[in-house]
Design an enzyme around this catalytic site. Structure first.
Site, PDB file in Angstrom:
ATOM      1  CG  PHE A 120      -2.287  -0.406   1.092  1.00  0.00           C
ATOM      2  CD1 PHE A 120      -2.657  -1.300   0.111  1.00  0.00           C
ATOM      3  CD2 PHE A 120      -3.271   0.099   1.937  1.00  0.00           C
ATOM      4  CE1 PHE A 120      -3.980  -1.682  -0.032  1.00  0.00           C
ATOM      5  CE2 PHE A 120      -4.592  -0.271   1.797  1.00  0.00           C
ATOM      6  CZ  PHE A 120      -4.951  -1.162   0.811  1.00  0.00           C
ATOM      7  CD  GLN A 241      -6.624   9.659   3.553  1.00  0.00           C
ATOM      8  OE1 GLN A 241      -7.297   8.631   3.637  1.00  0.00           O
ATOM      9  NE2 GLN A 241      -5.350   9.681   3.852  1.00  0.00           N
ATOM     10  CG  HIS A 243      -9.690   8.519  -3.188  1.00  0.00           C
ATOM     11  ND1 HIS A 243      -9.673   8.559  -4.554  1.00  0.00           N
ATOM     12  CD2 HIS A 243      -8.947   7.463  -2.830  1.00  0.00           C
ATOM     13  CE1 HIS A 243      -8.943   7.549  -5.004  1.00  0.00           C
ATOM     14  NE2 HIS A 243      -8.482   6.870  -3.976  1.00  0.00           N
ATOM     15  CG  LEU A 253     -12.987   5.237  -2.767  1.00  0.00           C
ATOM     16  CD1 LEU A 253     -12.021   4.246  -2.141  1.00  0.00           C
ATOM     17  CD2 LEU A 253     -12.273   6.528  -3.068  1.00  0.00           C
ATOM     18  CD  GLU A 256      -4.897   6.145  -4.734  1.00  0.00           C
ATOM     19  OE1 GLU A 256      -5.519   5.189  -4.219  1.00  0.00           O
ATOM     20  OE2 GLU A 256      -4.683   7.220  -4.150  1.00  0.00           O
ATOM     21  NE  ARG A 287      -5.528   7.651  -1.538  1.00  0.00           N
ATOM     22  CZ  ARG A 287      -6.088   6.801  -0.702  1.00  0.00           C
ATOM     23  NH1 ARG A 287      -6.582   7.220   0.436  1.00  0.00           N
ATOM     24  NH2 ARG A 287      -6.165   5.526  -1.001  1.00  0.00           N
ATOM     25  CG  HIS A 354     -11.625   7.808   1.783  1.00  0.00           C
ATOM     26  ND1 HIS A 354     -12.646   6.917   1.526  1.00  0.00           N
ATOM     27  CD2 HIS A 354     -10.512   7.058   1.932  1.00  0.00           C
ATOM     28  CE1 HIS A 354     -12.159   5.683   1.521  1.00  0.00           C
ATOM     29  NE2 HIS A 354     -10.875   5.743   1.774  1.00  0.00           N
ATOM     30  NE  ARG A 399      -7.416   6.314   6.161  1.00  0.00           N
ATOM     31  CZ  ARG A 399      -7.933   5.344   5.398  1.00  0.00           C
ATOM     32  NH1 ARG A 399      -8.133   4.141   5.873  1.00  0.00           N
ATOM     33  NH2 ARG A 399      -8.282   5.594   4.150  1.00  0.00           N
TER      34      ARG A 399
HETATM   35  C1  LIG Z   1     -14.999   2.941   0.982  1.00  0.00           C
HETATM   36  C2  LIG Z   1     -14.087   2.810   2.168  1.00  0.00           C
HETATM   37  C3  LIG Z   1     -13.052   1.888   2.142  1.00  0.00           C
HETATM   38  C4  LIG Z   1     -12.181   1.761   3.236  1.00  0.00           C
HETATM   39  N1  LIG Z   1     -11.164   0.853   3.175  1.00  0.00           N
HETATM   40  C5  LIG Z   1     -10.315   0.725   4.221  1.00  0.00           C
HETATM   41  C6  LIG Z   1      -9.254  -0.232   4.190  1.00  0.00           C
HETATM   42  O1  LIG Z   1      -9.092  -0.951   3.214  1.00  0.00           O
HETATM   43  N2  LIG Z   1      -8.431  -0.318   5.261  1.00  0.00           N
HETATM   44  C7  LIG Z   1      -8.575   0.457   6.366  1.00  0.00           C
HETATM   45  O2  LIG Z   1      -7.799   0.321   7.307  1.00  0.00           O
HETATM   46  N3  LIG Z   1      -9.598   1.347   6.437  1.00  0.00           N
HETATM   47  C8  LIG Z   1     -10.464   1.505   5.398  1.00  0.00           C
HETATM   48  N4  LIG Z   1     -11.484   2.423   5.470  1.00  0.00           N
HETATM   49  C9  LIG Z   1     -11.739   3.129   6.751  1.00  0.00           C
HETATM   50  C10 LIG Z   1     -12.395   2.182   7.769  1.00  0.00           C
HETATM   51  O3  LIG Z   1     -13.294   1.340   7.103  1.00  0.00           O
HETATM   52  C11 LIG Z   1     -13.165   2.923   8.862  1.00  0.00           C
HETATM   53  O4  LIG Z   1     -12.376   3.941   9.395  1.00  0.00           O
HETATM   54  C12 LIG Z   1     -13.567   1.986   9.995  1.00  0.00           C
HETATM   55  O5  LIG Z   1     -14.215   0.858   9.496  1.00  0.00           O
HETATM   56  C13 LIG Z   1     -14.433   2.671  11.042  1.00  0.00           C
HETATM   57  O6  LIG Z   1     -14.866   1.720  11.992  1.00  0.00           O
HETATM   58  P1  LIG Z   1     -15.644   2.125  13.315  1.00  0.00           P
HETATM   59  O7  LIG Z   1     -15.809   0.922  14.132  1.00  0.00           O
HETATM   60  O8  LIG Z   1     -14.973   3.291  13.930  1.00  0.00           O
HETATM   61  O9  LIG Z   1     -17.048   2.680  12.809  1.00  0.00           O
HETATM   62  P2  LIG Z   1     -18.196   2.085  11.846  1.00  0.00           P
HETATM   63  O10 LIG Z   1     -17.852   0.797  11.243  1.00  0.00           O
HETATM   64  O11 LIG Z   1     -18.552   3.213  10.955  1.00  0.00           O
HETATM   65  O12 LIG Z   1     -19.386   1.816  12.853  1.00  0.00           O
HETATM   66  C14 LIG Z   1     -20.098   2.836  13.483  1.00  0.00           C
HETATM   67  C15 LIG Z   1     -21.201   2.220  14.306  1.00  0.00           C
HETATM   68  O13 LIG Z   1     -21.831   3.220  15.086  1.00  0.00           O
HETATM   69  C16 LIG Z   1     -23.224   3.052  15.043  1.00  0.00           C
HETATM   70  N5  LIG Z   1     -23.825   4.358  15.311  1.00  0.00           N
HETATM   71  C17 LIG Z   1     -23.481   5.555  14.782  1.00  0.00           C
HETATM   72  N6  LIG Z   1     -24.254   6.517  15.293  1.00  0.00           N
HETATM   73  C18 LIG Z   1     -25.102   5.931  16.164  1.00  0.00           C
HETATM   74  C19 LIG Z   1     -26.149   6.404  17.011  1.00  0.00           C
HETATM   75  N7  LIG Z   1     -26.504   7.691  17.068  1.00  0.00           N
HETATM   76  N8  LIG Z   1     -26.813   5.514  17.770  1.00  0.00           N
HETATM   77  C20 LIG Z   1     -26.497   4.200  17.717  1.00  0.00           C
HETATM   78  N9  LIG Z   1     -25.520   3.700  16.944  1.00  0.00           N
HETATM   79  C21 LIG Z   1     -24.832   4.561  16.181  1.00  0.00           C
HETATM   80  C22 LIG Z   1     -23.485   2.501  13.664  1.00  0.00           C
HETATM   81  O14 LIG Z   1     -24.723   1.826  13.639  1.00  0.00           O
HETATM   82  C23 LIG Z   1     -22.306   1.545  13.516  1.00  0.00           C
HETATM   83  O15 LIG Z   1     -22.622   0.334  14.136  1.00  0.00           O
HETATM   84  C24 LIG Z   1     -12.355   2.578   4.385  1.00  0.00           C
HETATM   85  C25 LIG Z   1     -13.401   3.501   4.413  1.00  0.00           C
HETATM   86  C26 LIG Z   1     -14.233   3.640   3.307  1.00  0.00           C
HETATM   87  C27 LIG Z   1     -15.304   4.690   3.347  1.00  0.00           C
END
Ligand SMILES: Cc1cc2nc3c(=O)[nH]c(=O)nc-3n(C[C@H](O)[C@H](O)[C@H](O)COP(=O)(O)OP(=O)(O)OC[C@H]3O[C@@H](n4cnc5c(N)ncnc54)[C@H](O)[C@@H]3O)c2cc1C
Lengths: 588, 97
Positions: A120, A241, A243, A253, A256, A287, A354, A399
């Site tokens: 990466f 960040q 993209h 997305l 790249e 980016r 992103h 990041r």
């Molecule tokens: C398209 C895309 C691709 C990505 N690819 C990568 C990758 O390859 N590698 C990498 O390291 N990172 C990647 N990322 C970033 C990464 O996926 C996220 O930063 C990470 O998954 C966030 O996880 P989290 O547990 O913090 O939150 P989330 O998985 O977003 O979960 C949030 C939770 O909070 C709950 N919630 C929110 N508000 C409330 C509320 N008011 N009441 C009750 N529940 C609530 C939701 O229901 C959910 O369960 C990517 C992001 C995107 C957008």
């Protein structure tokens, strides 16, 4: 307030993405009575979208070392990351991945049976020498695999789930102890007070504050809104960040890989404009460089389409076979959302929001920390945060790909461990502060009363997203941001008087969207103010009028609170066991 | 066995507002495709088709993504037909706008 239902748990976790579920698993496995609240069914959390993978110096393909990973993370974050937390994360990474393997994540394999790793951007060997191969992947569905495995493990460990419950606000007493949250059941509108000795926010990011974003609709920064309303500042929100190539008008997305295979960008004059901005690497520049170049083209009137709001990504010169074979996902995305086959015509693209590096300030144990008098980082009793909504500051100003899944896993687990210790010393529930329940109820009930004079939520949300896009995305100057601050303050006042027309209790998505809009508004306020104030360019925060990094004045974290506005605190430059990486120019 | 949201047995009873919430997913692509369909096409379907759509929504996100992005065909003809309709709603929207 006695008619409101109440439940008691040792720990309440708000959010069932990777961060929340990793923490809850740690707790449930230690026999802590833990509840997880999620506004969507847990495995529909945004973590499912992460396809690329998770970083860990396993050295399965070539030699690697956690210390090199640490260097890359510090440098990638443009020296704004806290080096104690970064050391902790990079050291913990291999264990976090092996744990996942143990939980059943079907990682892709090398021929020798070891976990497959891919290269990466921003990853190096030996402190900047050559390309490292550090990202562990379960095919192109790493996030999905992680989320499903963690969910299954939680079910086995008897975590209590409140699915499709929306958390409205934190509950807090006069002494500043967090006592749980007020939530409601989206299915029937029933309100519930969840009393907890410890509460963890794991609500994910807030990409929805921008018009173009890769983030799902659920990413509305609810936890950050809750924190701000509870008097907690948000840290480093100006670092978002982008993209460069999101599908125009939709935001998802185009990776790249498209430019890696030889695709290039064109403006309305059919010019390969990246040649002007990055004469040697052209379309393969970083980016942020490509994003800024696109935005400059758009601002100077060389955008395409009736609104001149996108540029074109050309792939058709590669030939149908190459596009079909090497870029099938990109081709499908373009066909599905634009009706354009990139083997035949170029794809309209524009920069897309992103990932947010900032969030609720925590230390490396997941405790939410705030400035109190002369101490910049005093833990808030009973409150933790992990995942994208938190800012333990491992990503600093920018990041690295593959580091955010790692962040949610490592600090979800660390928060779980700290909570276990905290609970051993804090065995009893503190009495509920009824005035805080009342305040949260008022915020909720405000949407139950008709307000014919207010403006509709959907229109206000669209305006907010457009405003953030034009005043706080990748093209930032004093003038653009100053105007942005004025406009967002005015819009915030109008949002306080927003209107919904559905007052039913069953699956009232209008009410949910109104509450989400309020949260987005608070996050947007924090983002705009923080960006306006930071007069330098660092990581993802790039100011046209202050193009250089200014370590003397700005190597510090921003804090924005509703009560005090902006404040700053020092970066933790001292790692746990190794020497600091002093700031150097960030060149690749 | 993939994990799915527990099924609401009285599929007919699923209201539009409940469906709207079930269309909130972890991936932007799904949000856009499903909501476009719900807004533009759903009301024109018959009762049997409503049930098929509700069934489709019970699939995990990654499966839905693979189906709706045409990475993988469904072996169930009803679902395959519904997937086609969801995709067509997006195509038609693009044509109009
Ligand atoms: C398209 C895309 C691709 C990505 N690819 C990568 C990758 O390859 N590698 C990498 O390291 N990172 C990647 N990322 C970033 C990464 O996926 C996220 O930063 C990470 O998954 C966030 O996880 P989290 O547990 O913090 O939150 P989330 O998985 O977003 O979960 C949030 C939770 O909070 C709950 N919630 C929110 N508000 C409330 C509320 N008011 N009441 C009750 N529940 C609530 C939701 O229901 C959910 O369960 C990517 C992001 C995107 C957008």
């Amino acid at each position: 307030m006695s008619q409101i239902q109440r439940r008691q748990f040792d720990t309440l976790i708000i959010g069932a993405g990777g961060g929340g579920l990793r923490a809850s698993l740690q707790l449930a496995a230690a026999d802590v009575n833990v509840a997880v609240v999620s506004k969507v069914f847990p495995i529909r959390s945004h973590t499912v979208a992460a396809q690329g993978g998770v970083n860990a110096a396993l050295a399965n393909v070539i030699n690697d070392n956690w210390h090199w990973h640490m260097f890359d993370t510090v440098k990638g974050g443009d020296y704004l990351g806290d080096q104690d937390a970064i050391e902790y994360m990079c050291r913990a990474a291999p264990k976090a991945v092996y744990e996942l393997e143990h939980f059943g994540v079907p990682f892709s394999r090398l021929d020798n049976g070891k976990i497959y790793q891919r290269a990466f951007g921003g990853q190096s060997l030996n402190f900047g020498d050559g390309q490292a191969i550090r990202t562990c992947a379960a095919a192109d569905r790493t996030g999905h695999a992680i989320l499903h495995s963690l969910y299954q493990q939680n079910i086995r460990a008897k975590t209590h789930f409140f699915d499709e419950y929306f958390a409205v606000d934190l509950l807090k007493d006069n002494e500043g102890h967090v006592l749980g949250a007020l939530v409601f059941n989206i299915q029937n509108g029933e309100v519930l007070v969840i009393e907890a000795k410890t509460t963890l926010l794991a609500t994910g990011g807030a990409g929805q504050q921008f018009k173009n974003t890769t983030n799902a609709l659920i990413n509305t920064g609810d936890g950050m809104g809750m924190a701000l309303r509870a008097g907690i500042p948000l840290q480093d929100l100006e670092f978002f960040q982008f993209h460069p190539t999101g599908v125009a008008g939709h935001g998802m997305l185009i990776t790249e890989a498209a430019r890696g295979e030889g695709g290039y960008l064109l403006n309305s004059e059919n010019e390969r404009f990246m040649e002007r901005y990055a004469p040697s690497v052209k379309d393969l520049a970083c980016r942020d460089v490509v994003s800024r170049a696109i935005m400059t083209e758009l601002r100077e009137g060389r955008g395409c389409g009736p609104n001149k709001d996108y540029v074109l990504l050309r792939l058709d010169h590669l030939g149908e076979e190459v596009v079909q074979k090497r870029l099938p996902g990109i081709r499908q995305t373009s066909i599905t959302f634009l009706g354009i086959d990139p083997a035949k015509a170029p794809i309209p693209v524009s920069p897309t929001a992103h990932y947010m590096m900032g969030g609720i300030p925590t230390n490396r144990f997941g405790q939410v920390v705030v400035p109190v008098k002369d101490t910049p980082e005093e833990p808030v009793a009973g409150l933790y945060a992990a995942g994208e909504c938190a800012c333990v500051s491992v990503h600093g100003g920018n990041r690295l790909g593959g580091n955010s899944l790692l962040d949610i896993l490592v600090f979800g687990r660390a928060a779980g461990n700290h909570i276990i210790e905290y609970l051993q010393e804090n065995r009893y529930h503190r009495p509920m502060d009824e005035s805080s329940v009342e305040a949260a109820m008022q915020r909720l009930q405000r949407w139950e009363n008709p307000n014919p004079d207010g403006e509709p939520v959907a229109a206000l949300r669209a305006e907010l997203k457009q405003l953030m896009e034009s005043h706080c995305s990748v093209y930032r100057t004093d003038e653009v941001l100053r105007e942005g601050v004025e406009k967002i303050e005015q819009l915030a006042e109008r949002i306080k008087n927003a209107r919904i027309d559905d007052h039913s209790s069953v699956f009232n998505t209008a009410k949910v969207e109104a509450l989400e809009l309020e949260n987005l508004m608070y996050v947007a306020l924090a983002t705009m103010h923080s960006a306006y104030a930071r007069k330098e360019s660092r990581g993802a925060h790039s100011r046209i009028d202050y193009p250089d990094r200014d370590d003397k004045n700005w190597m510090r974290h921003t804090l924005y609170s509703l009560e005090h506005g902006l404040d700053y605190k020092p970066v933790r430059t001292k790692p746990i066991t190794v020497d600091s990486f002093p700031p150097k120019a960030r060149t690749y | 066995m993939p994990i799915t949201k527990p099924v609401n047995e009285s599929v007919q009873a699923v209201s539009l507002s409940e469906l709207r919430w079930q269309c909130r997913r972890g991936m932007l692509e799904l949000d856009i495709l499903l909501n476009t369909f719900l807004d533009r096409k759903y009301s024109q379907l018959n009762e049997t088709q409503h049930q098929v759509f509700t069934r489709l929504l019970q699939y995990p996100d990654q499966t839905l993504f693979d189906l709706l992005m045409a990475n993988m065909p469904s072996t169930n003809p009803d679902i395959a037909e519904m997937v086609q309709q969801v995709r067509m709603a997006m195509v038609n929207k693009n044509r109009v706008s």
